[in-house]
Enzyme design. Sequence first.
Site, PDB file in Angstrom:
ATOM      1  N   HIS A  80      -9.900 -35.019 -20.983  1.00  0.00           N
ATOM      2  CA  HIS A  80     -10.632 -35.863 -21.950  1.00  0.00           C
ATOM      3  C   HIS A  80     -10.778 -35.110 -23.265  1.00  0.00           C
ATOM      4  O   HIS A  80     -11.707 -34.330 -23.455  1.00  0.00           O
ATOM      5  CB  HIS A  80     -12.000 -36.237 -21.370  1.00  0.00           C
ATOM      6  CG  HIS A  80     -12.718 -37.298 -22.151  1.00  0.00           C
ATOM      7  ND1 HIS A  80     -13.202 -38.453 -21.589  1.00  0.00           N
ATOM      8  CD2 HIS A  80     -13.031 -37.381 -23.467  1.00  0.00           C
ATOM      9  CE1 HIS A  80     -13.777 -39.197 -22.509  1.00  0.00           C
ATOM     10  NE2 HIS A  80     -13.703 -38.562 -23.669  1.00  0.00           N
ATOM     11  N   HIS A  92     -10.151 -35.847 -27.518  1.00  0.00           N
ATOM     12  CA  HIS A  92      -9.761 -36.763 -28.614  1.00  0.00           C
ATOM     13  C   HIS A  92      -9.043 -35.987 -29.715  1.00  0.00           C
ATOM     14  O   HIS A  92      -9.562 -34.986 -30.214  1.00  0.00           O
ATOM     15  CB  HIS A  92     -10.994 -37.432 -29.211  1.00  0.00           C
ATOM     16  CG  HIS A  92     -11.704 -38.356 -28.272  1.00  0.00           C
ATOM     17  ND1 HIS A  92     -11.493 -39.712 -28.275  1.00  0.00           N
ATOM     18  CD2 HIS A  92     -12.601 -38.109 -27.289  1.00  0.00           C
ATOM     19  CE1 HIS A  92     -12.260 -40.273 -27.334  1.00  0.00           C
ATOM     20  NE2 HIS A  92     -12.935 -39.320 -26.723  1.00  0.00           N
ATOM     21  N   ASP A 110      -8.464 -36.871 -32.888  1.00  0.00           N
ATOM     22  CA  ASP A 110      -9.133 -36.839 -34.205  1.00  0.00           C
ATOM     23  C   ASP A 110     -10.433 -36.041 -34.186  1.00  0.00           C
ATOM     24  O   ASP A 110     -10.960 -35.710 -35.246  1.00  0.00           O
ATOM     25  CB  ASP A 110      -9.356 -38.256 -34.756  1.00  0.00           C
ATOM     26  CG  ASP A 110     -10.171 -39.136 -33.824  1.00  0.00           C
ATOM     27  OD1 ASP A 110     -10.460 -38.724 -32.689  1.00  0.00           O
ATOM     28  OD2 ASP A 110     -10.520 -40.254 -34.250  1.00  0.00           O
ATOM     29  N   HIS A 156     -14.410 -45.101 -21.300  1.00  0.00           N
ATOM     30  CA  HIS A 156     -15.684 -44.478 -21.680  1.00  0.00           C
ATOM     31  C   HIS A 156     -16.821 -45.393 -21.231  1.00  0.00           C
ATOM     32  O   HIS A 156     -16.880 -46.552 -21.640  1.00  0.00           O
ATOM     33  CB  HIS A 156     -15.791 -44.343 -23.202  1.00  0.00           C
ATOM     34  CG  HIS A 156     -15.076 -43.175 -23.784  1.00  0.00           C
ATOM     35  ND1 HIS A 156     -13.730 -43.128 -23.935  1.00  0.00           N
ATOM     36  CD2 HIS A 156     -15.568 -42.000 -24.283  1.00  0.00           C
ATOM     37  CE1 HIS A 156     -13.398 -41.971 -24.501  1.00  0.00           C
ATOM     38  NE2 HIS A 156     -14.492 -41.266 -24.729  1.00  0.00           N
ATOM     39  N   GLU A 168     -22.315 -43.385 -21.193  1.00  0.00           N
ATOM     40  CA  GLU A 168     -22.554 -42.234 -22.069  1.00  0.00           C
ATOM     41  C   GLU A 168     -23.761 -42.530 -22.975  1.00  0.00           C
ATOM     42  O   GLU A 168     -24.747 -41.806 -22.957  1.00  0.00           O
ATOM     43  CB  GLU A 168     -21.295 -41.946 -22.916  1.00  0.00           C
ATOM     44  CG  GLU A 168     -21.469 -40.804 -23.905  1.00  0.00           C
ATOM     45  CD  GLU A 168     -20.289 -40.695 -24.882  1.00  0.00           C
ATOM     46  OE1 GLU A 168     -19.502 -41.646 -25.017  1.00  0.00           O
ATOM     47  OE2 GLU A 168     -20.181 -39.634 -25.526  1.00  0.00           O
ATOM     48  N   ASP A 177     -14.045 -33.081 -24.793  1.00  0.00           N
ATOM     49  CA  ASP A 177     -14.264 -34.300 -25.584  1.00  0.00           C
ATOM     50  C   ASP A 177     -13.686 -34.106 -26.993  1.00  0.00           C
ATOM     51  O   ASP A 177     -12.680 -34.699 -27.331  1.00  0.00           O
ATOM     52  CB  ASP A 177     -15.744 -34.688 -25.657  1.00  0.00           C
ATOM     53  CG  ASP A 177     -15.945 -36.172 -25.900  1.00  0.00           C
ATOM     54  OD1 ASP A 177     -14.964 -36.927 -25.790  1.00  0.00           O
ATOM     55  OD2 ASP A 177     -17.084 -36.581 -26.197  1.00  0.00           O
TER      56      ASP A 177
END
Length: 328
Positions: free
Chosen positions: A10, A12, A14, A195, A198, A276
Amino acid sequence: MRKLPKIELHCHLDGSVRVETIIDIAKKENLELPSYNMNDIKKLVQVPLDCTSLDEYLEKFDLPNKVMQTKENIKRITFELVEDAANENVKYIEIRFAPMLHMEKGLSIKEVIQSVLDGMNEACEMYEIKANLILGCMRNMSVEDAELVAKEGKEFIGKGVVAIDLCGPEEEGFAIKYKKAIDLARDLGYRVTIHAGEAASGKNVIDAINLLGAERIGHGINIKDMKEAYDLVKSTNVTLEMCPTSNLHTKAIDKVNNYPFFNFYKDELSVTLNTDNRTVSNVDLTNELNIIKENFNTSEEDYKRIYLNSVDVTFAGEDTKVWLRSLI
Ligand SMILES: [Zn+2]
């Protein structure tokens, strides 16, 4: 911990852009920044510890996305992420990104995906690491956009793209709206991770599993407060992609001692540890593994079990899994 082989499921793209790369691209493209000093830009793209919510956390992605609008920049940023992961002995990484965030200067969805693939493949040839891609659909974009991403990305399945995800701001009960899009994606051959749980309740995790057929859940931390959701995750053996520092930042959890990862692990839930966002949360995977080791006194045997479970639940092919198992 740095030397041990690692799996990251997991992460990202960006949220993991090197700060020096943001400054370098901004200078080359005459993009106006409030400062060209590393420390000043860090403040713009990293969350402070007193970040109050997921929504505030997500504001930190604005600047990175401004420098991810050309093929060359997207390829470079992907290469650098895989390079950073390889340098801390991550042996397999699944990188996620939302193609529709990178179309401001006219790139098509296919061009965005191809650029990420090019950067990924180049780094995988240079370093001892394997990687795959997860296409993200933003929950603050339309269902039609999600369907478009799934359709346009289809030709890349089996060539580096493995799965689809829903990400961005989390509202209570979001899942039903996207059922058609995720059903379409599954029919097209995507694996599914969502997702959920959270910034909203464990009910979203139940929906992600029952309505959307999620095989893995991004975070899912709030099942700790909802027995029905917890029991469903346990009985279905759906995997949680857990990210300690990010969860502290978004206030999904108040303090690290209350982080439920180790309790989940002891109760034999399928759990994995992830970053993350390497830049936004200012972490690497070594850092996240150390948090668990230091706060919960986990053993080498625990680490091995967590690693091997992570291998089992990757969206990689069997050859890659066999190789990953041989490393520990
Ligand atoms: Zn995430």
